[in-house]
Design a protein around this motif. Structure first.
Motif, PDB file in Angstrom:
ATOM      1  N   LEU A   1       0.917  -1.109  -0.112  1.00 33.89           N
ATOM      2  CA  LEU A   1      -0.159   0.083  -0.011  1.00 33.89           C
ATOM      3  C   LEU A   1       0.990   1.442   0.072  1.00 33.89           C
ATOM      4  N   ASP A   2       1.828   1.190   0.842  1.00 36.12           N
ATOM      5  CA  ASP A   2       2.649   2.443   0.778  1.00 36.12           C
ATOM      6  C   ASP A   2       3.601   2.686  -0.693  1.00 36.12           C
ATOM      7  N   MET A   3       3.850   1.459  -1.135  1.00 41.53           N
ATOM      8  CA  MET A   3       4.511   1.509  -2.463  1.00 41.53           C
ATOM      9  C   MET A   3       3.403   2.034  -3.502  1.00 41.53           C
ATOM     10  N   MET A   4       2.272   1.752  -3.484  1.00 43.82           N
ATOM     11  CA  MET A   4       1.239   2.057  -4.397  1.00 43.82           C
ATOM     12  C   MET A   4       0.776   3.759  -4.037  1.00 43.82           C
ATOM     13  N   GLU A   5       0.908   4.197  -2.850  1.00 43.77           N
ATOM     14  CA  GLU A   5       0.770   5.440  -2.687  1.00 43.77           C
ATOM     15  C   GLU A   5       1.948   6.315  -3.152  1.00 43.77           C
ATOM     16  N   ARG A   6       3.108   5.804  -3.394  1.00 42.91           N
ATOM     17  CA  ARG A   6       4.350   6.572  -3.790  1.00 42.91           C
ATOM     18  C   ARG A   6       4.494   6.950  -4.998  1.00 42.91           C
ATOM     19  N   ASP A   7       3.979   5.762  -5.815  1.00 40.08           N
ATOM     20  CA  ASP A   7       4.312   5.999  -7.316  1.00 40.08           C
ATOM     21  C   ASP A   7       3.075   5.215  -8.160  1.00 40.08           C
ATOM     22  N   GLU A   8       2.721   6.096  -8.918  1.00 37.70           N
ATOM     23  CA  GLU A   8       1.411   5.867  -9.714  1.00 37.70           C
ATOM     24  C   GLU A   8       1.659   4.494 -10.572  1.00 37.70           C
ATOM     25  N   SER A   9       2.482   4.447 -11.053  1.00 40.46           N
ATOM     26  CA  SER A   9       2.930   3.146 -12.213  1.00 40.46           C
ATOM     27  C   SER A   9       2.772   1.928 -11.254  1.00 40.46           C
ATOM     28  N   THR A  10       3.584   1.894 -10.181  1.00 39.75           N
ATOM     29  CA  THR A  10       3.346   0.728  -9.303  1.00 39.75           C
ATOM     30  C   THR A  10       2.003   0.570  -8.791  1.00 39.75           C
ATOM     31  N   ARG A  11       1.217   1.517  -8.648  1.00 40.56           N
ATOM     32  CA  ARG A  11      -0.019   1.433  -8.160  1.00 40.56           C
ATOM     33  C   ARG A  11      -1.048   0.890  -9.188  1.00 40.56           C
ATOM     34  N   GLN A  12      -0.620   1.339 -10.343  1.00 41.22           N
ATOM     35  CA  GLN A  12      -1.281   0.737 -11.480  1.00 41.22           C
ATOM     36  C   GLN A  12      -1.199  -0.702 -11.866  1.00 41.22           C
ATOM     37  N   ARG A  13       0.060  -1.150 -11.638  1.00 42.68           N
ATOM     38  CA  ARG A  13       0.552  -2.447 -12.004  1.00 42.68           C
ATOM     39  C   ARG A  13      -0.440  -3.452 -10.929  1.00 42.68           C
ATOM     40  N   PHE A  14      -0.282  -2.759  -9.669  1.00 36.67           N
ATOM     41  CA  PHE A  14      -0.796  -3.555  -8.454  1.00 36.67           C
ATOM     42  C   PHE A  14      -2.563  -3.747  -8.882  1.00 36.67           C
ATOM     43  N   MET A  15      -2.856  -2.673  -9.273  1.00 36.21           N
ATOM     44  CA  MET A  15      -4.363  -2.737  -9.400  1.00 36.21           C
ATOM     45  C   MET A  15      -4.644  -3.724 -10.690  1.00 36.21           C
ATOM     46  N   ASP A  16      -3.931  -3.687 -11.701  1.00 38.26           N
ATOM     47  CA  ASP A  16      -4.212  -4.520 -12.732  1.00 38.26           C
ATOM     48  C   ASP A  16      -3.827  -5.919 -12.446  1.00 38.26           C
ATOM     49  N   ARG A  17      -3.113  -6.208 -11.342  1.00 39.72           N
ATOM     50  CA  ARG A  17      -2.947  -7.479 -10.944  1.00 39.72           C
ATOM     51  C   ARG A  17      -4.164  -7.819  -9.978  1.00 39.72           C
TER      52      ARG A  17
END
Length: 98
Positions: free
Chosen positions: A60-76
């Motif tokens: 969750l912290d990684m997702m908050e800090r980086d939009e591309s990371t957030r999008q990758r996790f959301m896709d998964r």
């Protein structure tokens, strides 16, 4: 003086009492072992839950800090989550039932 039959009967009675005591002790031992196993499994479940919470917090912290990371996790997550209530937690669309 006791006859052989009386001695045999007394010995059989002692043997039955000893067998009963052995059975009780085995049952007690089994209960103790079951409690130990249950305690061990509970500890393992607690450790597993703690790991999941910590990893989740990191993600969750990684997702908050980086939009591309957030999008990758959301896709998964979109591919991984199937239950409607789980998908709702992440504001993912709920697919229509077939």
């Amino acid at each position: 003086m006791a006859s052989f039959e009386e001695k045999i009967a007394a010995a059989e009675k002692r043997a039955q009492e000893a067998a009963k005591q052995v059975k009780q002790l085995k049952a007690k031992r089994d209960m103790v072992e079951a409690r130990k196993l249950q305690s061990l499994l509970k500890g393992q479940r607690s450790d597993d839950t703690r790991r999941k919470i910590l990893v989740g917090a990191l993600v969750l912290d990684m997702m908050e800090r980086d939009e591309s990371t957030r999008q990758r996790f959301m896709d998964r997550l979109d591919k991984y989550l199937t239950r409607a209530d789980d998908r709702a937690l992440f504001q993912l669309p709920i697919p229509e039932e077939k």
